[in-house]
Design a protein around this motif. Structure first.
Motif, PDB file in Angstrom:
ATOM      1  N   ALA A  76      34.959 -64.582-101.262  1.00 51.56           N
ATOM      2  CA  ALA A  76      34.599 -65.917-100.916  1.00 51.56           C
ATOM      3  C   ALA A  76      36.139 -66.747-100.669  1.00 51.56           C
ATOM      4  CB  ALA A  76      33.781 -66.532-101.688  1.00 51.56           C
ATOM      5  N   GLU A  77      36.924 -66.433-101.470  1.00 49.38           N
ATOM      6  CA  GLU A  77      38.398 -67.103-101.648  1.00 49.38           C
ATOM      7  C   GLU A  77      39.433 -65.910-101.717  1.00 49.38           C
ATOM      8  OE1 GLU A  77      38.186 -69.382-105.083  1.00 49.38           O
ATOM      9  OE2 GLU A  77      36.326 -70.760-104.282  1.00 49.38           O
ATOM     10  N   PRO A  78      40.197 -65.663-100.488  1.00 54.05           N
ATOM     11  CA  PRO A  78      40.429 -66.569 -99.411  1.00 54.05           C
ATOM     12  C   PRO A  78      39.544 -66.233 -98.103  1.00 54.05           C
ATOM     13  CG  PRO A  78      42.032 -65.041 -99.284  1.00 54.05           C
ATOM     14  CD  PRO A  78      41.430 -64.855-100.670  1.00 54.05           C
ATOM     15  N   GLY A  79      38.952 -65.044 -98.500  1.00 56.04           N
ATOM     16  CA  GLY A  79      38.092 -64.553 -97.273  1.00 56.04           C
ATOM     17  C   GLY A  79      38.979 -64.068 -96.443  1.00 56.04           C
ATOM     18  N   PRO A  80      38.292 -63.271 -95.192  1.00 57.77           N
ATOM     19  CA  PRO A  80      38.765 -62.565 -94.225  1.00 57.77           C
ATOM     20  C   PRO A  80      39.793 -63.495 -93.452  1.00 57.77           C
ATOM     21  CG  PRO A  80      36.485 -62.089 -94.038  1.00 57.77           C
ATOM     22  CD  PRO A  80      36.592 -63.149 -95.107  1.00 57.77           C
ATOM     23  N   PRO A  81      40.738 -63.012 -92.758  1.00 66.18           N
ATOM     24  CA  PRO A  81      41.535 -64.080 -91.799  1.00 66.18           C
ATOM     25  C   PRO A  81      41.020 -64.775 -91.235  1.00 66.18           C
ATOM     26  CG  PRO A  81      42.755 -61.728 -92.127  1.00 66.18           C
ATOM     27  CD  PRO A  81      41.318 -61.770 -92.863  1.00 66.18           C
ATOM     28  N   CYS A  82      40.081 -64.284 -90.288  1.00 64.55           N
ATOM     29  CA  CYS A  82      39.430 -64.984 -89.512  1.00 64.55           C
ATOM     30  C   CYS A  82      38.623 -66.057 -89.753  1.00 64.55           C
ATOM     31  CB  CYS A  82      38.456 -64.247 -88.674  1.00 64.55           C
ATOM     32  SG  CYS A  82      37.095 -63.553 -89.714  1.00 64.55           S
ATOM     33  N   TYR A  83      38.465 -66.598 -91.186  1.00 70.01           N
ATOM     34  CA  TYR A  83      37.866 -67.529 -91.856  1.00 70.01           C
ATOM     35  C   TYR A  83      38.876 -68.771 -91.631  1.00 70.01           C
ATOM     36  CZ  TYR A  83      33.757 -65.008 -93.648  1.00 70.01           C
ATOM     37  OH  TYR A  83      32.797 -64.277 -93.673  1.00 70.01           O
ATOM     38  N   GLY A  84      40.196 -68.266 -91.571  1.00 74.82           N
ATOM     39  CA  GLY A  84      41.266 -69.447 -91.404  1.00 74.82           C
ATOM     40  C   GLY A  84      41.605 -70.065 -92.836  1.00 74.82           C
ATOM     41  N   ARG A  85      41.114 -69.555 -94.155  1.00 79.91           N
ATOM     42  CA  ARG A  85      41.404 -70.144 -95.269  1.00 79.91           C
ATOM     43  C   ARG A  85      42.549 -69.488 -95.746  1.00 79.91           C
ATOM     44  NH1 ARG A  85      35.272 -69.124 -97.059  1.00 79.91           N
ATOM     45  NH2 ARG A  85      34.268 -70.627 -95.779  1.00 79.91           N
ATOM     46  N   GLY A  86      43.662 -68.733 -95.288  1.00 85.83           N
ATOM     47  CA  GLY A  86      44.874 -68.349 -95.769  1.00 85.83           C
ATOM     48  C   GLY A  86      44.694 -66.894 -96.035  1.00 85.83           C
ATOM     49  N   GLY A  87      43.484 -66.120 -95.793  1.00 89.64           N
ATOM     50  CA  GLY A  87      43.710 -64.495 -95.920  1.00 89.64           C
ATOM     51  C   GLY A  87      44.428 -63.980 -95.028  1.00 89.64           C
ATOM     52  N   LYS A  88      45.393 -62.944 -95.536  1.00 88.86           N
ATOM     53  CA  LYS A  88      46.303 -61.929 -94.631  1.00 88.86           C
ATOM     54  C   LYS A  88      45.911 -60.894 -94.385  1.00 88.86           C
ATOM     55  CE  LYS A  88      48.826 -65.875 -94.702  1.00 88.86           C
ATOM     56  NZ  LYS A  88      49.044 -66.733 -93.436  1.00 88.86           N
ATOM     57  N   GLN A  89      45.096 -60.416 -95.410  1.00 90.19           N
ATOM     58  CA  GLN A  89      44.809 -58.854 -95.125  1.00 90.19           C
ATOM     59  C   GLN A  89      43.514 -58.552 -94.203  1.00 90.19           C
ATOM     60  OE1 GLN A  89      44.985 -58.400 -99.474  1.00 90.19           O
ATOM     61  NE2 GLN A  89      46.281 -56.497 -99.110  1.00 90.19           N
ATOM     62  N   PRO A  90      43.514 -57.648 -93.371  1.00 91.77           N
ATOM     63  CA  PRO A  90      42.374 -57.384 -92.480  1.00 91.77           C
ATOM     64  C   PRO A  90      41.272 -56.903 -93.156  1.00 91.77           C
ATOM     65  CG  PRO A  90      44.052 -55.597 -92.198  1.00 91.77           C
ATOM     66  CD  PRO A  90      44.713 -56.634 -92.978  1.00 91.77           C
ATOM     67  N   THR A  91      40.139 -57.210 -92.598  1.00 93.81           N
ATOM     68  CA  THR A  91      38.775 -56.869 -93.328  1.00 93.81           C
ATOM     69  C   THR A  91      38.109 -56.302 -92.126  1.00 93.81           C
ATOM     70  OG1 THR A  91      37.736 -59.012 -93.092  1.00 93.81           O
ATOM     71  CG2 THR A  91      38.868 -58.814 -94.841  1.00 93.81           C
ATOM     72  N   VAL A  92      36.684 -55.821 -92.689  1.00 94.95           N
ATOM     73  CA  VAL A  92      35.632 -55.241 -91.779  1.00 94.95           C
ATOM     74  C   VAL A  92      35.186 -56.377 -90.694  1.00 94.95           C
ATOM     75  CG1 VAL A  92      33.459 -54.508 -91.655  1.00 94.95           C
ATOM     76  CG2 VAL A  92      34.972 -53.499 -93.473  1.00 94.95           C
ATOM     77  N   THR A  93      35.130 -57.480 -91.380  1.00 97.34           N
ATOM     78  CA  THR A  93      34.849 -58.815 -90.423  1.00 97.34           C
ATOM     79  C   THR A  93      35.782 -58.868 -89.442  1.00 97.34           C
ATOM     80  OG1 THR A  93      33.604 -59.765 -92.364  1.00 97.34           O
ATOM     81  CG2 THR A  93      34.306 -61.036 -90.553  1.00 97.34           C
ATOM     82  N   ASP A  94      37.200 -58.870 -89.553  1.00102.73           N
ATOM     83  CA  ASP A  94      38.174 -58.698 -88.722  1.00102.73           C
ATOM     84  C   ASP A  94      37.896 -57.874 -87.616  1.00102.73           C
ATOM     85  OD1 ASP A  94      39.670 -61.262 -89.738  1.00102.73           O
ATOM     86  OD2 ASP A  94      39.843 -59.959 -91.374  1.00102.73           O
ATOM     87  N   ALA A  95      37.737 -56.634 -88.102  1.00102.03           N
ATOM     88  CA  ALA A  95      37.380 -55.290 -87.167  1.00102.03           C
ATOM     89  C   ALA A  95      36.398 -55.507 -86.183  1.00102.03           C
ATOM     90  CB  ALA A  95      37.260 -54.189 -87.889  1.00102.03           C
ATOM     91  N   ASN A  96      35.256 -56.479 -86.677  1.00 98.23           N
ATOM     92  CA  ASN A  96      34.041 -56.772 -86.012  1.00 98.23           C
ATOM     93  C   ASN A  96      34.566 -57.581 -84.977  1.00 98.23           C
ATOM     94  OD1 ASN A  96      31.886 -54.948 -86.478  1.00 98.23           O
ATOM     95  ND2 ASN A  96      31.883 -55.666 -88.706  1.00 98.23           N
ATOM     96  N   VAL A  97      35.196 -58.715 -85.378  1.00 99.96           N
ATOM     97  CA  VAL A  97      35.634 -59.575 -84.475  1.00 99.96           C
ATOM     98  C   VAL A  97      36.427 -59.093 -83.072  1.00 99.96           C
ATOM     99  CG1 VAL A  97      37.020 -61.659 -84.153  1.00 99.96           C
ATOM    100  CG2 VAL A  97      35.315 -61.778 -86.224  1.00 99.96           C
ATOM    101  N   VAL A  98      37.390 -58.401 -83.607  1.00100.45           N
ATOM    102  CA  VAL A  98      38.274 -57.902 -82.643  1.00100.45           C
ATOM    103  C   VAL A  98      37.642 -56.807 -81.428  1.00100.45           C
ATOM    104  CG1 VAL A  98      40.104 -56.297 -82.091  1.00100.45           C
ATOM    105  CG2 VAL A  98      40.479 -57.909 -83.814  1.00100.45           C
ATOM    106  N   LEU A  99      36.427 -56.225 -82.129  1.00 97.37           N
ATOM    107  CA  LEU A  99      35.611 -55.464 -81.031  1.00 97.37           C
ATOM    108  C   LEU A  99      34.596 -56.098 -80.322  1.00 97.37           C
ATOM    109  CD1 LEU A  99      35.339 -52.354 -83.557  1.00 97.37           C
ATOM    110  CD2 LEU A  99      36.773 -52.511 -81.624  1.00 97.37           C
ATOM    111  N   GLY A 100      34.635 -57.278 -80.520  1.00 95.77           N
ATOM    112  CA  GLY A 100      33.542 -58.171 -79.834  1.00 95.77           C
ATOM    113  C   GLY A 100      32.193 -58.349 -80.218  1.00 95.77           C
ATOM    114  N   ARG A 101      32.021 -57.450 -81.522  1.00 92.88           N
ATOM    115  CA  ARG A 101      30.605 -57.762 -82.018  1.00 92.88           C
ATOM    116  C   ARG A 101      30.144 -58.743 -82.554  1.00 92.88           C
ATOM    117  NH1 ARG A 101      30.422 -51.205 -84.388  1.00 92.88           N
ATOM    118  NH2 ARG A 101      31.294 -50.381 -82.390  1.00 92.88           N
TER     119      ARG A 101
END
Length: 702
Positions: free
Chosen positions: A365-390
């Motif tokens: 939850a802290e910092p969370g995936p980078p796409c949350y905009g809370r300071g996370g730098k390492q890519p996650t499964v959520t970020d991959a789904n965002v990039v793929l448009g899902r």
């Protein structure tokens, strides 16, 4: 005042609150980010939000699931383990450190075993001896115990585990020790092995009792704090806790036996799946829960969740399996689950050999995936789904949480693409393939490895990320039907409202079946049922709502482990024969063979006392036309599908605007407040009369 039953489930990334209106059956859903270091704070935050949204709410009961017990044993910061002492029979204090002859990393010369929960200087011995038939061979030296009580007081010990030899047959000496300690140390918590795990297998019984002793102050303190804070909000409802076996119990009872709640959170989702299955007339279900940190799979066979009698708490997970010897064995009923580090927040990374990996570390939850905009730098499964448009590239939680697609792209480009020379889409698709492979493995563990054919099951997919990966996993296991419940991201919390009170009683009874006196067995069953009824009375369950399940642990003579078979009442010679026949069939299902001429041994007699609770009523809706209304489509977006190996422009539907009877042909994406469902090209999504999305393969999967 409007009465609500409230369920709260703390996850690694989000905390879910579900409030059920007892009169109308309507459900209020609330999701807030978790605060792992202060779990009670998150629960109160969710409650405040609930009370702000309802003007005249009166809470009748709170049902809570939490992983605080496991987190404490894993060494989470701010959850310091209390000073614990162990009292054992003379000559046996080191059993807890000797353990079993198991190495969880066979070829590791520098293997570190799990830390011993009680240091040697706090492990004490007393003169006494009970024999294997319960006979007193050496009386308890009470003067020695009184002297020991003074020493424990000087050491400022907070909790004590008492584990004497053969106390599961005769608890006389453990009771005497408890009486002396309570007199000298009235504020010290005491756990007796004859109460916590009254069955044979010395090391496992000691381990279970020690785990209980260690957790008692931690859980008692947490639940007291939680109740105190909810009452400050004028919420005076009784607090109930989900147990590892899928039943609930009251705060007072769980505070004395917290070992029964170490897998509290994951159990709730399986119970919800079983409840939904009964409602929809589906008996065989594969339960799949993918949240922010982990993915969990369970199996419901013939409308009943599969249960195991032992679990390795705080152990290491390898390929979805808990590695034996890596944690602390606990003898207690647990819902049979396999899990892996594959959640929305699971981090993707590249090793020194330029190989792509996903997990086991999570952004949490802290910092969370980078796409949350809370300071996370390492890519996650959520970020991959965002990039793929899902996933929606702009927001989550119905617009309440902003998403930053550029940060997802930046993280994957910098941490993955530049290191192994992959395109952005290739890297993102690779992350999804790897995480899907890990999750397919845990589904196989609870199905194929348990003797079940997954093709004969319906998948129940939930959790915030579960419906996004459901079609890919179903195709991998050749499952042709998937149910996505109305609120998948809050489904586990919903399971808390469907759980019954459940108390387990056990009596060791080592006899060959040929030597069993059915009258004595019936007497034991009746005694255990009486114990269970007393516990249910304490939980304010009326006699008419009580139900008792009888079980026996059986094995072939000479085997080391037993299988649990259900039996019926009254217990007669005919009942005994039927139970043995049931054991042979179960043995053949699990191990592929049965030896009906071999002698069978009865090991334990069990009774599960169930207190039935009023189940939630799901609102049925009339079926509408197949074609969704125009306003159900909220956008067009390019989404990547691995079958086409390219982005396809598809319709994005808002689930809240879909009606019962609507049918959507894939590919499509269905968005809602707490989850996103991705409908693959070969699938059809239809909305049933309860609002569930039913995914079916086109042409029946042919």
């Amino acid at each position: 005042m409007t009465k609500y039953r409230v369920a709260v489930d703390i996850g690694g990334t989000f905390t879910d609150l579900v409030a059920l209106n007892e009169r109308t059956g309507e459900v209020l859903n609330i999701k807030v980010p978790s605060t792992p270091k202060e779990p009670a704070k998150t629960v109160i935050k969710a409650f405040q939000k609930f009370l702000n949204e309802t003007n005249d709410a009166e809470v009748s009961v709170i049902v809570h699931a939490t992983t605080i017990a496991t987190n404490a044993l894993l060494g989470q910061l701010d959850l310091e383990l209390p000073k614990t002492a162990l009292i054992a029979t003379s000559g046996f204090r080191d059993i807890i450190e000797i353990r079993r002859q198991r190495r969880h990393e066979l070829y590791n010369l520098f293997l570190q075993k799990p830390r011993t929960l009680v240091p040697r200087r706090l492990r004490f011995e007393v003169e006494e001896r009970i024999g294997p038939k319960g006979e007193v061979l050496t009386s308890l030296n009470k003067n020695q115990v009184e002297s020991l009580a003074k020493q424990l007081k000087r050491e400022n010990v907070k909790t004590v585990a008492v584990t004497l030899l053969f106390s599961y047959i005769n608890q006389k000496h453990e009771r005497e020790i408890e009486k002396i300690l309570k007199k000298s140390l009235p504020r010290t918590y005491i756990s007796l092995s004859s109460e916590i795990a009254p069955e044979y297998r010395e090391y496992e019984r000691i381990s279970t009792t020690v785990v209980n002793a260690v957790l008692t102050p931690v859980i008692s303190s947490y639940l007291d704090e939680l109740q105190r804070k909810t009452r400050k909000l004028e919420v005076k409802a009784p607090l109930c806790i989900m147990q590892s076996d899928g039943g609930i119990t009251t705060k007072n009872l769980i505070s004395k036996k917290p070992v029964s709640m170490v897998e509290s959170g994951p159990a709730a989702g399986v119970i919800a799946s079983a409840f939904y299955g009964k409602l929809l007339g589906i008996n065989n279900i594969l339960s799949f829960d993918m949240g922010g940190t982990t993915a969990k799979a369970g199996v419901i066979k013939e409308a009943t969740p599969e249960i195991v009698s032992e679990y390795e708490v705080a152990g290491k997970v390898h390929s979805g399996r808990i590695v034996k010897g890596s944690g602390y064995p606990v003898r207690h009923p647990f819902i049979d689950l396999a899990e892996c580090s594959a959640g929305g927040g699971t981090i993707a990374w590249v090793d020194e050999g330029d190989a792509l990996h996903v997990g086991p570390v999570s952004a949490g939850a802290e910092p969370g995936p980078p796409c949350y905009g809370r300071g996370g730098k390492q890519p996650t499964v959520t970020d991959a789904n965002v990039v793929l448009g899902r996933l929606n590239p702009k927001y989550m939680l119905g617009g309440k949480m902003q998403i930053y697609q550029k940060l997802s792209e930046k993280a994957i480009l910098e941490e993955i693409c530049r290191k192994i020379r992959l395109e952005l889409t290739e890297a993102s698709a690779g992350i999804i393939k790897l995480v899907n492979a890990a999750m397919a493995k845990i589904l196989r563990i609870v199905s194929v490895e348990r003797g079940h054919d997954p093709r004969n099951f319906v998948a129940m997919c939930f959790g915030g990320a579960g419906p996004m990966h459901s079609c890919a996993l179903a195709e991998e296991l050749e499952i042709t039907k998937i149910i996505v419940p109305l609120n998948p991201g809050l489904f586990s919390a919903y399971g808390l409202l469907a759980a019954d009170f459940r108390n387990n009683s056990i009596k060791a009874f080592m006899k060959l079946i040929d030597d069993v006196d059915v009258r004595k067995v019936e007497a034991v069953f009746q005694k255990l049922e009486l114990q269970g009824a007393k516990l249910l009375n304490k939980q304010r369950v009326s006699r008419g709502k009580m139900h008792f399940i009888r079980q026996m642990d059986l094995r072939y003579y000479g085997q080391s482990y037993e299988l649990t078979s259900s039996t019926s009442k009254p217990f007669t010679e005919r009942t005994l024969r039927k139970t043995v026949e049931s054991f042979h069939k179960k043995h053949e299902t699990i191990y592929g063979y049965a030896v009906e001429k071999e002698r069978v041994e009865l090991v334990n007699i069990r009774v599960i006392a169930v207190g039935l609770v009023k189940k939630p009523r799901l609102k049925e809706k009339p079926l509408n036309q197949e074609k969704p209304e125009k306003d159900a489509i909220i956008a067009q977006r390019k989404v990547f599908f691995e079958q086409d190996n390219e982005y396809v422009k598809i319709s994005i539907y808002k689930r809240e605007r879909l009606k019962a009877g609507n049918v959507i042909s894939g590919p499509a994406v269905i968005e809602q407040y707490d989850a996103t469902t991705v409908v693959y090209p070969d699938w059809i999504a239809s909305v049933d009369r309860f609002g569930n999305i039913v995914l079916s393969m086109k042409n029946g999967g042919n």
